[in-house]
Design a protein around this motif. Sequence first.
Motif, mmCIF file in Angstrom:
data_model
loop_
_atom_site.group_PDB
_atom_site.id
_atom_site.type_symbol
_atom_site.label_atom_id
_atom_site.label_comp_id
_atom_site.label_asym_id
_atom_site.label_seq_id
_atom_site.Cartn_x
_atom_site.Cartn_y
_atom_site.Cartn_z
ATOM 1 N N ARG A 183 38.971 50.127 23.499
ATOM 2 C CA ARG A 183 37.712 50.762 23.131
ATOM 3 C C ARG A 183 37.827 51.149 21.653
ATOM 4 O O ARG A 183 38.952 51.230 21.118
ATOM 5 N N THR A 231 41.438 37.739 37.632
ATOM 6 C CA THR A 231 41.639 39.061 38.214
ATOM 7 C C THR A 231 41.758 38.985 39.736
ATOM 8 O O THR A 231 42.673 39.563 40.322
ATOM 9 N N THR A 232 40.827 38.250 40.360
ATOM 10 C CA THR A 232 40.850 38.178 41.826
ATOM 11 C C THR A 232 42.096 37.422 42.288
ATOM 12 O O THR A 232 42.761 37.818 43.257
ATOM 13 N N VAL A 271 36.803 55.709 29.814
ATOM 14 C CA VAL A 271 35.874 54.740 30.413
ATOM 15 C C VAL A 271 34.555 55.373 30.836
ATOM 16 O O VAL A 271 33.518 54.717 30.827
ATOM 17 N N GLY A 280 37.859 49.869 36.695
ATOM 18 C CA GLY A 280 37.263 50.706 35.666
ATOM 19 C C GLY A 280 36.375 51.761 36.308
ATOM 20 O O GLY A 280 36.436 52.016 37.523
ATOM 21 N N ALA A 299 44.979 39.772 42.075
ATOM 22 C CA ALA A 299 44.991 40.792 43.134
ATOM 23 C C ALA A 299 45.471 40.182 44.452
ATOM 24 O O ALA A 299 46.234 40.805 45.194
ATOM 25 N N PHE A 346 24.964 41.263 42.581
ATOM 26 C CA PHE A 346 26.072 41.669 43.462
ATOM 27 C C PHE A 346 25.694 42.835 44.359
ATOM 28 O O PHE A 346 26.498 43.733 44.596
ATOM 29 N N PRO A 373 44.965 43.944 38.045
ATOM 30 C CA PRO A 373 44.987 42.684 37.286
ATOM 31 C C PRO A 373 44.415 42.786 35.859
ATOM 32 O O PRO A 373 44.893 42.082 34.969
#
Length: 411
Positions: A300, A252-253, A52, A352, A256, A112, A294
Amino acid sequence: MRTEVEQDPSALDLPIAFPRPGEGYGLGGCPFRDEQLGAWVVSAYADVDRVVRDGETFSSKDVLGPDRRETFGRLMAQIREDPRLTQATTYMKGLGDGDGHRRMRSFVNKAFTPARVKGYEPVIKALCDELTDAVLDRVGVEFVSEFAVPLTVRVIAHALGLPPEDHPSFKRWSDGFEGMTTLDPTPQQVDAFLTAAVEFTPYMTPLIELRRREPSGDVISAVTTENDLGERLELDEILKLLSGLMLAGNETTTGALAGTMMYLVRSPSLQAQLRADPTLIPALVEEGLRLTTPAGALFRTATTDTVLGGARIASGEHVFIRFGAANRDDERFEQPLCPMLDRSDKRHLTFGRGPHVCPGAPLARAVLRIAFETLLERAAAITLSDRNDAIVPTGGPMTVRVGRLYLDVIA
Ligand code: HEM
């Protein structure tokens, strides 16, 4: 049963471990080739970390997998016949690599900043209070649909700048997009995705135009106005970016929140520790993120011949990076299957790392922290419901999470 869990904390891992991302691949170990998947399976923390970080050697052009082109190839005829679908193919491609990616990130990052995320906190708190009111003093609360999903959808829709009456549509589109993140989407999932893509474009376009003319403090305004270099994004780039935020943030949230709650109700001592000292809640959030992971795995593509963890990977070959396995690597984390609030190494790979590190991480962390602060403060006891299907996993190898979680919530 709960006492047994306490005696063997690693048993806490079991319910969500099935289906474990890449079931049968195991944890740690060297990369190996899975011909059926068409990729090298990468599980060790050090190897996932290297991939990554190195966006030059490992391209993000096909993050959802080598079959993605084929999936869209099958759709191309349909897409050519219906011009409304043209945008659909770009929606599932991620933010790409190199200069194009850096350009897109310069706009996403603007959306953000810590100050912006701080600005969303009062709304997050109000939503947590409202949703807690609705579950207090009830048995058999289904936490995912009654708390985690509505909280996540409403926070992200609010952050984007969508009016509350449109939040249900936003959830439907997000589900439609999500269906395409499985390795082999069913025809129904493809249909749901195309419907979502067709509705999403004409809904967003006038909102984008409006925010270009009259910016406010929301994400759409941040990505429609100039970046530091005085550049602006084109309309199709903005649509792609907003669909990416919707897709990347919702499931994802939710996962989690649900996964962290699962650890909390399966470990009374963990809950007692947090009730005695709520300043430990950020540590719970980090352990919840590490253990639930999550976004369990992504792909890749090697841009050049390279060696990874002793494996020779040829240019053009795909690697399947298992964030979930890396987060349980015992070479990196002591007792990796146990949630430990005093863990000194909190550097999990859930968001990540490197050029594609999750820009929404500060928002997700704020949602998790405020949710658990509110629930633990307002409910005197939260326990797992006494039913056989109290914890039901869902999702595929890339996005496994708690799908249903039944709780008793005592005021
Ligand atoms: C617990 C919640 C979340 C998790 C576990 C998560 C996980 C991740 C991971 C692992 C990546 C890196 C993908 C890669 O390396 O290819 C990522 C990227 C991304 N995430 Fe998140 N994410 C979460 C929440 C969010 C939220 C709330 C948003 C926005 C509203 C968001 C937006 C994005 C975007 C746009 C990217 C792509 C970044 C890029 O390619 O440069 N995520 N996320």
